[in-house]
Write a protein that holds these residues in place. Structure first.
Motif, PDB file in Angstrom:
ATOM      1  N   ARG A 284       0.810  -1.220   0.000  1.00 61.98           N
ATOM      2  CA  ARG A 284       0.000   0.000   0.000  1.00 61.98           C
ATOM      3  C   ARG A 284       0.844   1.272   0.000  1.00 61.98           C
ATOM      4  NH1 ARG A 284      -5.181   0.100   3.726  1.00 61.98           N
ATOM      5  NH2 ARG A 284      -5.609   1.716   2.194  1.00 61.98           N
ATOM      6  N   ILE A 308      -5.737  -5.263   0.945  1.00 58.49           N
ATOM      7  CA  ILE A 308      -6.914  -4.467   0.590  1.00 58.49           C
ATOM      8  C   ILE A 308      -7.449  -4.808  -0.793  1.00 58.49           C
ATOM      9  CG2 ILE A 308      -5.599  -2.505  -0.316  1.00 58.49           C
ATOM     10  CD1 ILE A 308      -7.721  -0.702   1.063  1.00 58.49           C
ATOM     11  N   ASP A 311     -10.716  -3.566  -2.917  1.00 61.41           N
ATOM     12  CA  ASP A 311     -11.444  -2.618  -2.070  1.00 61.41           C
ATOM     13  C   ASP A 311     -10.896  -1.209  -2.248  1.00 61.41           C
ATOM     14  OD1 ASP A 311     -13.182  -4.447  -1.076  1.00 61.41           O
ATOM     15  OD2 ASP A 311     -12.172  -4.709   0.866  1.00 61.41           O
ATOM     16  N   ASP A 312      -9.683  -1.109  -2.775  1.00 57.84           N
ATOM     17  CA  ASP A 312      -9.091   0.186  -3.131  1.00 57.84           C
ATOM     18  C   ASP A 312      -9.051   0.262  -4.659  1.00 57.84           C
ATOM     19  OD1 ASP A 312      -7.621   2.435  -3.668  1.00 57.84           O
ATOM     20  OD2 ASP A 312      -5.931   1.918  -2.367  1.00 57.84           O
ATOM     21  N   THR A 314      -8.188   2.409  -6.705  1.00 60.21           N
ATOM     22  CA  THR A 314      -7.055   3.104  -7.333  1.00 60.21           C
ATOM     23  C   THR A 314      -5.887   2.154  -7.606  1.00 60.21           C
ATOM     24  OG1 THR A 314      -6.015   3.714  -5.215  1.00 60.21           O
ATOM     25  CG2 THR A 314      -7.692   5.204  -6.096  1.00 60.21           C
ATOM     26  N   LEU A 315      -5.865   1.020  -6.921  1.00 53.44           N
ATOM     27  CA  LEU A 315      -4.714   0.119  -7.068  1.00 53.44           C
ATOM     28  C   LEU A 315      -4.623  -0.491  -8.468  1.00 53.44           C
ATOM     29  CD1 LEU A 315      -4.591  -1.780  -3.647  1.00 53.44           C
ATOM     30  CD2 LEU A 315      -2.915  -0.174  -4.571  1.00 53.44           C
ATOM     31  N   LYS A 330      -8.122 -10.567  -2.535  1.00 56.12           N
ATOM     32  CA  LYS A 330      -7.991  -9.918  -1.222  1.00 56.12           C
ATOM     33  C   LYS A 330      -7.532 -10.899  -0.140  1.00 56.12           C
ATOM     34  CE  LYS A 330     -12.179  -8.295  -1.313  1.00 56.12           C
ATOM     35  NZ  LYS A 330     -13.439  -7.626  -0.895  1.00 56.12           N
TER      36      LYS A 330
END
Length: 711
Positions: A284, A308, A311-312, A314-315, A330
């Protein structure tokens, strides 16, 4: 102080200190104090050596703090990264440790001063917080100031006693080795949590060699899950210092382990300007994006941890993960670490990453990531290792070797899990130098070796759903016994008449022994005395076997817990026909009988009979007492049987007043038991032959034409 024997003596002593001093404190909790004290001594001696500069007329420890000028301090910090005043040296503090009522607060002040000496200098991030886990106020040391000081003094005095010799006489490796020895022992005793911060040195050596194979020099080396730094340090040990031009880089999420890694660098004489270890979550909040690419990447990331993931949102646009078009699940971050490493890898470099085997064959997002890796020809080798090599897990892990400079669109698969590629030890399997050399030769040659290695065209891998499991491409060796079915069938057919005869003899023996038989009737009214075993025998503990003694002897067979011949040994005779009882391990409480002239082992007790007992009679009787023996085995640690328990077993002595008649009576009972044993053993042979016959025809009926993946 450089020989193997001296090194082993030093390691044994430091581990004894670590255990003796901690008392009732859990070793895992106490490790910071022993490791911290060792580090404190090292940097004190390192700094003293630097200040004195080889001038024998100077003894820095005897100087007054007042003579230190700001210029001396400034130059020292720029060079070493920190400053230690004479009064703050380990030797000065240890000298008065037992009588200093303020020891814990004095130590805290010294550690704070050493760390703050780097404030405002380039070394500040490398020095800051180094002693954070050496908490001199911790209740782990005791509930009162006096008890804290007593334990701190014991740690300091114990480390003070260690003989590292003169610091300048190339003793740096001894400090580093002692530190790694402690870390590895703590890891081995910590189970799963130990495996999370330390990769065994023998595996680290293999990973370092894979990552740096045939690279005359690398710009820098990187570990995205650095742990205590063991993988990075193996690269230093394996190669000349100058081959790694710009230093050692790593990131670690656990604060305590991050401190261990930084200390480890110093202890291996890697100065602050040659390493960069960052604290934080690599997936992260990655560091060193401005430092990439790296020519060598080594890593043993945590297996299948949660992250994560999607759930994020932007990744998926992150430069590390975007090219694959999908994020690792995940619940399993393994491929997130793989893609991170690949993103940081240079066009000429290699990454060697320890991976959980499941990621190489599961579907979903992991299959899509494998597709990306294979289609872009990034996978150089997939190497399956032996089980039980790592602390805290017995699984057979896999090393994934990534490269961006491959020419052929083929992937190499190596099965290094067989017995030729590891050595069995008590708690864990290990790789020795020969095993590592053998793996590296196969990796280098890229040649196909039956049952060991095979290079597969990437198009074939694509046709196999991008499965990267070694077992899918390297056929395991068939170690099943080769059966001559014609000879076996003939043997079984010929045994039918013999079996019928055996059954007749057994039935006759049973009638002889049974309630209406002559033997049982003979037992009625026989005078008997029950004696404790120690009254009629000698119960003797065996002698520990050593590999050296075994290899240098040829005369007598030796038995281990399984009652099978182990080797040969030429001294410490025991009387023939001794009865033995296995003392330790899973077999504790098992009774054995040796008809040879010798057996000896600390894992056994020898019961040497007197002239009142027939040894076979004693053996058969004790077989019936095994349930009693096993129920008395102590379970704390290794199962063990006390001699006292064995000695108090009561043995029947028939005709106690007539030794000759007693022994003759025992002999007759034994002859009948021997006959029964021999007859049933022959039946067992026939049953074993029938089982082999069944297995042969079962395998024959289930053998279909192969339709596997070919190269």
């Amino acid at each position: 102080m450089t020989s193997t024997a001296q090194r082993a003596e030093l390691q044994a002593k430091i581990w004894k200190i670590a255990n003796d001093v901690r008392g009732s404190v859990d070793g895992w909790d106490f490790k910071q104090f022993v490791l911290g004290a060792l580090f404190y001594r090292f940097i004190s001696e390192n700094f003293t050596n630097y200040i004195e500069g080889g001038d024998e007329s100077i003894d820095y420890s005897k100087l007054s703090d007042d003579v230190i000028t700001s210029e001396i301090k400034d130059d020292a910090i720029k060079t070493k990264g920190y400053f230690i005043y004479p009064s703050q040296l380990f030797v000065k503090v240890a000298e008065k440790a037992n009588t200093n009522p303020n020891l814990n607060t004095d130590l805290k002040a010294i550690f704070d001063a050493i760390e703050s000496s780097a404030n405002g200098y380039p070394s500040e991030p490398d020095i800051k917080g180094l002693f954070a886990d050496f908490d001199t106020t911790s209740t782990r040391l005791g509930n009162t100031v006096e008890s804290k000081n007593a334990r701190l003094a014991a740690v300091l005095k114990g480390v003070e006693e260690l003989n590292f010799g003169n610091f300048e006489d190339n003793q740096i490796d001894l400090f580093g080795d002692a530190y790694e020895f402690l870390i590895s022992n703590y890891a081995a005793n910590a189970g799963k949590s130990g495996g999370e911060f330390f990769t065994p040195q023998h595996v680290s050596k293999l990973i370092a060699q894979l990552a740096m194979h045939k690279q005359d020099k690398v710009n820098k080396i990187y570990d995205p899950a650095a742990g205590s730094g063991s993988l990075l340090l193996q690269a230093k040990k394996h190669f000349d210092n100058h081959i790694i031009e710009e230093g050692f880089f790593g990131q670690e999420v656990n604060h305590t382990t991050y401190n261990l890694a930084r200390m480890n660098m110093f202890l291996h004489n890697i100065n602050y300007d040659k390493f960069n270890i960052a604290l934080g979550d690599t997936l992260r909040n990655p560091h060193y994006g401005d430092e990439k690419p790296f020519d060598a990447i080594v890593s043993n990331p945590p297996y299948s941890i949660k992250w994560i993931g999607d759930d994020d949102p932007t990744l998926i646009n992150d430069d590390r993960f975007a090219p694959a078009g999908v994020l690792a699940p995940k619940s399993k971050a393994d491929f997130a670490f793989v893609l991170h490493a690949l993103s940081y890898l240079s066009s000429k470099g290699r990454a060697a990453i320890v991976c959980f085997p499941g990621i190489f064959y599961r579907g979903g997002a992991e299959q899509k990531i494998r597709k990306y890796l294979v289609d872009n020809n990034f996978v150089e080798s997939v190497i399956s290792l032996a089980p039980n090599l790592f602390y805290g897990t017995s699984i057979s892990v896999t090393i994934l070797v990534l490269s961006k400079h491959k020419i052929e669109n083929r992937t190499q698969f190596i099965d290094a899990s067989g017995e030729d590629f590891f050595k069995k030890e008590t708690n864990n399997n290990v790789l020795n130098d020969n095993h590592i050399t053998k793996i590296m030769e196969i990796f280098d040659s890229k040649e196909d070796k039956e049952h060991i290695s095979k290079s597969i065209d990437n198009s074939k891998i694509a046709g196999n759903d991008y499965n990267l499991s070694v077992s899918s491409y390297v056929e395991a060796k068939d170690n099943r016994e080769k059966v001559d079915i014609i000879s076996l069938n003939q043997k079984i057919w010929e045994s039918v008449d013999k079996i019928n005869g055996l059954q007749t003899n057994i039935d006759a023996l049973i009638n002889k022994i049974s309630d209406s038989g002559s033997i049982t009737k003979m037992l009625e009214g026989v005078p008997v005395e029950w004696e404790n075993l120690d009254k009629v025998t000698s119960v003797l503990r065996g002698r520990r076997l050593t590999r050296e003694l075994l290899s240098n002897s040829e005369q007598y067979p030796v038995f281990h817990g399984g009652l099978e011949p182990l080797g040969y040994y030429s001294s410490f005779n025991r009387p023939a026909n001794s009865v033995m009882i296995i003392n330790v391990g899973a077999s504790a409480g098992t009774v054995g009988y040796s008809s040879v002239d010798f057996w000896s082992s600390d894992g056994c007790y020898s019961i040497e009979h007197s002239d009142k007992l027939n040894s076979k009679f004693l053996y058969y009787f004790l077989l019936g007492e095994q349930h009693f023996l096993k129920s008395r085995v102590r379970k704390a640690g290794i199962p063990t049987l006390d001699a006292f328990v064995i000695e108090k077993i009561k043995i029947p002595i028939p005709y106690p007043d007539d030794k000759g008649k007693s022994l003759e009576f025992q002999k007759e009972l034994v002859q009948n038991l021997d006959t029964f044993s021999e007859l049933t053993a022959e039946l067992t042979e026939e049953l074993t032959a029938r089982e082999k016959q069944y297995e042969y025809y079962r395998n024959l009926l289930l053998t279909f034409p192969k339709n596997g993946i070919e190269s």
